[in-house]
Design a protein around this motif. Structure first.
Motif, short mmCIF file in Angstrom:
data_model
loop_
_atom_site.label_atom_id
_atom_site.label_comp_id
_atom_site.label_asym_id
_atom_site.label_seq_id
_atom_site.Cartn_x
_atom_site.Cartn_y
_atom_site.Cartn_z
N SER A 44 86.54 20.98 42.68
CA SER A 44 86.21 22.41 43.44
C SER A 44 87.41 22.67 44.21
N LEU A 45 88.35 21.86 44.70
CA LEU A 45 89.41 22.09 45.49
C LEU A 45 90.44 23.14 44.92
N ALA A 69 96.46 8.69 55.27
CA ALA A 69 97.09 9.04 54.04
C ALA A 69 95.80 9.75 53.21
N LEU A 70 96.19 10.75 52.52
CA LEU A 70 95.09 11.55 51.73
C LEU A 70 95.57 11.94 50.43
N GLU A 71 94.80 11.48 49.27
CA GLU A 71 95.21 12.12 48.06
C GLU A 71 94.01 12.64 47.31
N VAL A 72 94.30 13.65 46.81
CA VAL A 72 93.15 14.56 46.05
C VAL A 72 93.60 14.85 44.63
N ASP A 73 92.84 14.62 43.83
CA ASP A 73 93.05 15.10 42.28
C ASP A 73 91.80 15.54 41.84
N ALA A 74 91.78 16.11 40.64
CA ALA A 74 90.53 16.63 40.20
C ALA A 74 89.38 15.83 40.14
N GLY A 75 89.80 14.55 39.98
CA GLY A 75 88.62 13.30 39.79
C GLY A 75 88.16 12.55 40.91
N GLN A 76 89.11 12.72 41.93
CA GLN A 76 89.13 11.51 43.16
C GLN A 76 89.51 11.96 44.32
N LEU A 77 88.93 11.63 45.46
CA LEU A 77 89.44 11.67 46.67
C LEU A 77 89.96 10.52 47.30
N LEU A 91 88.09 5.43 52.19
CA LEU A 91 86.83 6.18 51.55
C LEU A 91 87.27 6.66 50.21
N SER A 92 86.55 6.45 49.44
CA SER A 92 86.96 7.10 47.98
C SER A 92 85.57 7.97 47.49
N TYR A 93 85.82 9.15 47.14
CA TYR A 93 84.86 9.99 46.43
C TYR A 93 85.23 10.33 45.23
N ASP A 94 84.40 10.38 44.07
CA ASP A 94 84.65 10.84 42.74
C ASP A 94 83.55 12.19 42.36
N GLY A 95 82.71 12.61 43.47
CA GLY A 95 82.16 13.76 43.14
C GLY A 95 80.43 13.05 43.04
N LYS A 96 80.48 11.85 42.95
CA LYS A 96 79.15 11.55 42.53
C LYS A 96 78.78 10.31 43.51
N GLU A 97 79.78 9.44 43.87
CA GLU A 97 79.40 8.42 44.66
C GLU A 97 80.64 8.45 45.97
N LEU A 98 80.19 7.92 46.97
CA LEU A 98 81.10 8.16 48.32
C LEU A 98 81.24 6.34 48.58
N LYS A 99 82.32 6.06 48.41
CA LYS A 99 82.37 4.37 48.71
C LYS A 99 83.44 4.35 50.00
N SER A 100 82.99 3.56 51.01
CA SER A 100 83.75 3.67 52.08
C SER A 100 83.99 1.74 52.47
N PRO A 125 88.13 25.44 49.18
CA PRO A 125 87.92 26.94 49.19
C PRO A 125 86.58 27.44 49.78
N VAL A 126 86.78 28.65 50.49
CA VAL A 126 85.38 28.92 51.35
C VAL A 126 84.36 29.31 50.35
N GLN A 127 84.78 29.84 48.88
CA GLN A 127 83.84 29.95 48.04
C GLN A 127 83.00 28.95 47.65
N ALA A 128 83.85 27.76 47.38
CA ALA A 128 82.96 26.41 47.08
C ALA A 128 81.85 26.13 48.26
N ILE A 129 82.57 26.24 49.26
CA ILE A 129 81.80 25.53 50.61
C ILE A 129 80.60 26.55 50.63
N ALA A 130 80.60 27.89 50.57
CA ALA A 130 79.52 28.70 50.72
C ALA A 130 78.42 28.43 49.76
N GLN A 131 78.92 28.24 48.59
CA GLN A 131 77.84 27.94 47.44
C GLN A 131 76.98 26.78 47.76
N ALA A 132 77.60 25.81 48.44
CA ALA A 132 76.96 24.58 48.94
C ALA A 132 76.17 24.60 50.07
N LEU A 133 76.20 25.69 51.00
CA LEU A 133 75.43 25.51 52.34
C LEU A 133 74.03 25.78 52.28
#
Length: 187
Positions: A44-45, A69-77, A91-100, A125-133
């Motif tokens: 959603s980024l 160091a931060l890396e983000v792609d469609a499947g992983q942060l 930390l590693s986040y795939d949209g389902k599980e946050l591992k730290s 994006p503000v739109q993605a955040i607004a939908q999740a608030l």
């Protein structure tokens, strides 16, 4: 003997740097003071990037600093935090599980969920955040400034030096938990 002294200095320095992250720690949960729990999927980024950053946390008259160091792609942060060249948080986040992972001396108040939330409030994006608030919350973008409100009370303001948001300096002022986070991305 000198080697032992240097190890003690590095060890003490690492302990000091671990205290840095406690500056971003949230207060004990209170019904109206609970964090958002924002966990947006990386896709959603809407873009991929990899960046080195310098973080400065200001709280209660104290300033602490950390490299990341931060890396983000469609499947992983993926995020790695370093103090004096040693990993203190990842930390590693795939949209389902946050591992730290956290250094054993890292204060318990420093939670991966809070780090992820501040990152997503700043960069997504503000739109993605607004939908999740949740109900009662609202977010607004006005040029290079983003604001977050709860029941019409300003909770967080975020200022950017330029676009894309991750490419310059980001200053997040959390009025609820009384800290300022400045993120300077490497050119």
């Amino acid at each position: 003997m000198r080697h032992l002294f240097n190890r003690k200095i590095v060890g003490l320095s690492v302990l000091l740097m671990l205290a840095i992250l406690s500056g971003c720690a949230s207060a004990p949960p209170v019904a109206k003071q609970a964090r958002l729990g924002l966990k947006l999927v990386p896709a959603s980024l809407g873009e991929n990037f990899s960046v080195q950053q310098h973080l400065k946390v200001e709280r209660n008259g104290r300033i602490d600093e950390l490299d990341a160091a931060l890396e983000v792609d469609a499947g992983q942060l993926e995020l790695v935090g370093l103090a004096f060249g040693q990993r203190v948080l990842s930390l590693s986040y795939d949209g389902k599980e946050l591992k730290s992972w956290r250094h054993m001396m890292l204060p318990a108040q420093v939670r991966a969920e809070d780090v992820l939330e501040d990152m997503q409030l700043s960069l997504w994006p503000v739109q993605a955040i607004a939908q999740a608030l949740p109900a009662g919350w609202r977010i607004e973008d006005q040029g290079l400034r983003r604001t977050l409100y709860l029941d019409n009370e300003l909770v967080t303001s975020i200022d950017y030096s330029r676009m894309p948001r991750w490419s310059g300096t980001v200053v997040l002022n959390n009025l609820r938990y009384h800290y300022r986070l400045t993120i300077q991305s490497a050119p």
